[in-house]
Design a protein around this motif. Structure first.
Motif, PDB file in Angstrom:
ATOM      1  N   ASN B   2       0.831  -1.201   0.000  1.00 22.60           N
ATOM      2  CA  ASN B   2       0.000   0.000   0.000  1.00 22.60           C
ATOM      3  C   ASN B   2       0.864   1.249   0.000  1.00 22.60           C
ATOM      4  O   ASN B   2       1.728   1.408   0.840  1.00 22.60           O
ATOM      5  CB  ASN B   2      -0.856   0.027   1.270  1.00 22.60           C
ATOM      6  CG  ASN B   2      -2.272  -0.348   0.975  1.00 22.60           C
ATOM      7  OD1 ASN B   2      -2.535  -1.037  -0.011  1.00 22.60           O
ATOM      8  ND2 ASN B   2      -3.176   0.095   1.812  1.00 22.60           N
ATOM      9  N   HIS B  16      -7.034   6.112   7.629  1.00 13.75           N
ATOM     10  CA  HIS B  16      -6.686   5.828   9.017  1.00 13.75           C
ATOM     11  C   HIS B  16      -5.605   6.814   9.449  1.00 13.75           C
ATOM     12  O   HIS B  16      -4.477   6.762   8.966  1.00 13.75           O
ATOM     13  CB  HIS B  16      -6.164   4.369   9.083  1.00 13.75           C
ATOM     14  CG  HIS B  16      -5.939   3.864  10.467  1.00 13.75           C
ATOM     15  ND1 HIS B  16      -5.048   2.833  10.736  1.00 13.75           N
ATOM     16  CD2 HIS B  16      -6.482   4.204  11.652  1.00 13.75           C
ATOM     17  CE1 HIS B  16      -5.063   2.576  12.030  1.00 13.75           C
ATOM     18  NE2 HIS B  16      -5.915   3.387  12.618  1.00 13.75           N
ATOM     19  N   SER B 123      -2.736  -1.790  14.049  1.00 12.67           N
ATOM     20  CA  SER B 123      -2.235  -2.363  12.789  1.00 12.67           C
ATOM     21  C   SER B 123      -3.357  -3.058  12.029  1.00 12.67           C
ATOM     22  O   SER B 123      -3.497  -2.895  10.815  1.00 12.67           O
ATOM     23  CB  SER B 123      -1.127  -3.382  13.077  1.00 12.67           C
ATOM     24  OG  SER B 123      -0.016  -2.740  13.642  1.00 12.67           O
ATOM     25  N   ASN B 126      -6.103  -1.448   9.591  1.00 16.17           N
ATOM     26  CA  ASN B 126      -5.802  -1.258   8.167  1.00 16.17           C
ATOM     27  C   ASN B 126      -6.256  -2.455   7.348  1.00 16.17           C
ATOM     28  O   ASN B 126      -6.724  -2.307   6.220  1.00 16.17           O
ATOM     29  CB  ASN B 126      -4.295  -1.053   7.973  1.00 16.17           C
ATOM     30  CG  ASN B 126      -3.797   0.166   8.720  1.00 16.17           C
ATOM     31  OD1 ASN B 126      -4.098   1.286   8.361  1.00 16.17           O
ATOM     32  ND2 ASN B 126      -3.047  -0.064   9.799  1.00 16.17           N
ATOM     33  N   ALA B 130      -9.677  -2.368   4.852  1.00 18.60           N
ATOM     34  CA  ALA B 130      -9.058  -2.133   3.536  1.00 18.60           C
ATOM     35  C   ALA B 130     -10.127  -2.041   2.450  1.00 18.60           C
ATOM     36  O   ALA B 130      -9.966  -1.335   1.464  1.00 18.60           O
ATOM     37  CB  ALA B 130      -8.054  -3.235   3.230  1.00 18.60           C
ATOM     38  N   SER B 157       1.817   2.272  11.966  1.00 18.95           N
ATOM     39  CA  SER B 157       0.504   1.627  11.819  1.00 18.95           C
ATOM     40  C   SER B 157      -0.553   2.537  11.182  1.00 18.95           C
ATOM     41  O   SER B 157      -1.676   2.089  10.961  1.00 18.95           O
ATOM     42  CB  SER B 157       0.014   1.130  13.192  1.00 18.95           C
ATOM     43  OG  SER B 157      -0.116   2.201  14.092  1.00 18.95           O
ATOM     44  N   HIS B 158      -0.211   3.791  10.943  1.00 22.65           N
ATOM     45  CA  HIS B 158      -1.181   4.709  10.332  1.00 22.65           C
ATOM     46  C   HIS B 158      -0.632   5.260   9.018  1.00 22.65           C
ATOM     47  O   HIS B 158       0.464   5.814   8.995  1.00 22.65           O
ATOM     48  CB  HIS B 158      -1.505   5.887  11.269  1.00 22.65           C
ATOM     49  CG  HIS B 158      -2.243   5.461  12.500  1.00 22.65           C
ATOM     50  ND1 HIS B 158      -1.615   4.848  13.552  1.00 22.65           N
ATOM     51  CD2 HIS B 158      -3.558   5.539  12.833  1.00 22.65           C
ATOM     52  CE1 HIS B 158      -2.524   4.566  14.490  1.00 22.65           C
ATOM     53  NE2 HIS B 158      -3.707   4.968  14.080  1.00 22.65           N
ATOM     54  N   PRO B 159      -1.414   5.171   7.937  1.00 23.03           N
ATOM     55  CA  PRO B 159      -0.944   5.729   6.660  1.00 23.03           C
ATOM     56  C   PRO B 159      -0.943   7.256   6.657  1.00 23.03           C
ATOM     57  O   PRO B 159      -0.265   7.857   5.843  1.00 23.03           O
ATOM     58  CB  PRO B 159      -1.932   5.180   5.633  1.00 23.03           C
ATOM     59  CG  PRO B 159      -3.124   4.726   6.414  1.00 23.03           C
ATOM     60  CD  PRO B 159      -2.664   4.402   7.793  1.00 23.03           C
ATOM     61  N   PHE B 173       4.704   4.244   7.341  1.00 20.60           N
ATOM     62  CA  PHE B 173       3.596   3.280   7.299  1.00 20.60           C
ATOM     63  C   PHE B 173       4.035   1.970   6.650  1.00 20.60           C
ATOM     64  O   PHE B 173       4.621   1.959   5.569  1.00 20.60           O
ATOM     65  CB  PHE B 173       2.418   3.877   6.529  1.00 20.60           C
ATOM     66  CG  PHE B 173       1.231   2.950   6.437  1.00 20.60           C
ATOM     67  CD1 PHE B 173       0.616   2.460   7.581  1.00 20.60           C
ATOM     68  CD2 PHE B 173       0.735   2.556   5.200  1.00 20.60           C
ATOM     69  CE1 PHE B 173      -0.476   1.603   7.503  1.00 20.60           C
ATOM     70  CE2 PHE B 173      -0.363   1.699   5.102  1.00 20.60           C
ATOM     71  CZ  PHE B 173      -0.965   1.219   6.259  1.00 20.60           C
ATOM     72  N   CYS B 176      -0.546  -2.793   4.483  1.00 24.36           N
ATOM     73  CA  CYS B 176      -1.441  -3.855   4.959  1.00 24.36           C
ATOM     74  C   CYS B 176      -0.791  -5.232   4.963  1.00 24.36           C
ATOM     75  O   CYS B 176      -1.016  -6.036   5.867  1.00 24.36           O
ATOM     76  CB  CYS B 176      -2.686  -3.927   4.075  1.00 24.36           C
ATOM     77  SG  CYS B 176      -3.855  -2.642   4.466  1.00 24.36           S
TER      78      CYS B 176
END
Lengths: 115, 319
Positions: B2, B16, B123, B126, B130, B157-159, B173, B176
């Motif tokens: 991702n 997220h 985590s 995500n 998705a 853990s966060h985009p 990040f 996924c």
């Protein structure tokens, strides 16, 4: 010790409204026996089946799966399955898994028959 | 993998965001602006934070408060594995329209074990969403009271990262695929004294008796002891079904909890196991769901040597 001492299942009621009385512990090893009895009962196409769990001391996800499967098979034949449960822990498990939405859960067999 | 940059362009994807704030005023400013944005856009908004913060937000929001749904994270997220189902239910109810949420599962008083599971939860969000376009979830992190390592993990853990009004892609990040891998970070070793049982199919009944004795020794109430027996039985049954027909149960007491741990040589492939509410008519798939509802904390680790499920039951609470 054999499973018979830990679990047993009998049938009462009459042909139109059979009552399946389970007693003891329903788990991975005893739920096949419950399944077989229920399969025999619903093969006669009753309109209503009552499974009495009031003397069941333990039930696991396998046992719950048997009840779900039976209710689905019965529903496909136009019938309905109701449960009698009095043990708080069993009622709690039915709620946690959302199965209280699938079954009417009643406090005794009389209420289950006449509801 | 991702790409966060691609995500920024696509308004359709699950968004997220980690929202870093310093102190309660910044929390309230940022959260109020986020909530007002949702209300103005006519999008449903669900806020899951501490009871104290719900009260503060209600005061701030004044007339906008009617459009907001709240839940106490202290109840929903005691066991962080119960949070994803709560979001899933909200998203499902929104029926495909855009929706927003604020979820703060991490605060400084969380224990080490709880923090690890909260980070796992962050985590897995995500992975879980998705396929939920149009859902925006903002996760507040108090940079004043949380350690640097917690902030660093939030970047992984966060985009997206939000500071004040500025939203940017997180360069750290992990994506996924990486975040959905089995959780392999080993658990801290049990103490020297544990009650152990090697079990197989025929010994599940003995296992239940032993667990009940241990729950009573921990002075858990009758109904709470039943929960412990059911949860440990379900995990042990899973070992017998999916691993080599053999497992090991270890139990011990900590200052405030009874810990029951089941190990086997199987592998758990599904990262979201136990975090999806089973459909009412499903014949199976209820075991680990029940475990997550019954335990105060569940830690699942799956590595090449096998799988360990550690269940925590707090003592001295009613049930």
């Amino acid at each position: 010790m054999t499973n018979d001492a830990l679990f047993d299942v009998t049938e009462s009621g009459h042909s139109k409204v059979p009552i399946v009385n389970a007693r003891g512990e329903i788990d991975v090893s005893t739920s096949p026996e419950l399944h077989d009895v229920l399969a025999g009962v619903i093969s006669r196409r009753p309109e209503l089946v009552i499974v009495n769990l009031s003397e069941v001391t333990f039930i696991d996800s396998t046992g719950l799966g048997v009840l779900v499967g039976t209710a689905r098979d019965l529903r496909a034949k136009g019938g309905e399955l109701r449960l009698v449960a009095t043990q708080p822990h069993i009622i709690k498990l039915l709620e946690l898994t959302g199965l209280d939405e699938m079954f009417d859960v009643l406090p005794d067999t009389k209420a289950a028959v006449t509801r | 993998l991702n790409s966060p940059a691609a995500g920024l362009r696509s308004a359709e994807a699950f968004r997220h965001e980690a929202f870093f704030y310093a102190g309660e005023d910044e929390f309230l400013d940022g959260s109020t602006a986020f909530i007002r944005g949702a209300v103005e856009a006519g999008e449903p908004i669900f806020v899951v934070v501490s009871a104290r913060r719900i009260d503060l937000l209600r005061d701030r929001l004044a007339s906008d408060v009617g459009a907001v749904r709240f839940a106490d994270m202290g109840e929903v997220g005691t066991n962080p594995a119960r949070i994803i189902p709560a979001w899933a239910e909200f998203v499902h109810e929104c029926g495909g329209q855009n929706a927003r949420g604020i979820g703060e599962p991490i605060w400084s008083e969380r224990s080490v074990a709880e923090l690890a599971e909260c980070q796992r939860h962050e985590s897995l969000l995500n992975v879980a969403f998705a396929e939920s376009p149009g859902f925006t979830l903002m996760c507040p992190y108090d940079s004043d009271s949380l350690g640097r390592d917690v902030v660093d993990e939030a970047f992984r853990s966060h985009p997206f990262i939000r500071r004040g009004d500025a939203l940017s892609a997180s360069p750290e990040f992990l994506g996924c695929e990486e975040l959905g891998r089995p959780f392999a970070t080993p658990l801290p070793a049990p103490p020297g004294t544990t009650t152990d049982l090697v079990f197989q199919a025929r010994s599940l009944r003995d296992l239940r008796s032993l667990v009940l004795r241990e729950a009573r020794r921990a002075r858990l109430s009758g109904t709470r002891a039943d929960d412990v027996v059911t949860a440990v039985h379900e995990v042990a049954s899973n070992s017998l079904r999916h691993a080599g027909g053999l497992g090991v149960l270890r139990m011990w007491h900590t200052e405030d909890s009874l810990i029951c741990e089941v190990s086997d040589d199987g592998h758990i492939q599904d990262p979201l196991v136990g975090r999806r509410r089973p459909a009412v008519g499903d014949r199976g798939g209820r075991g680990l769901w029940m475990v997550n509802q019954l335990c105060d904390l569940v830690q699942v680790r799956s590595m090449s040597e096998g799988t360990t499920v550690r269940m925590h039951f707090r003592c001295g609470q009613g049930g």
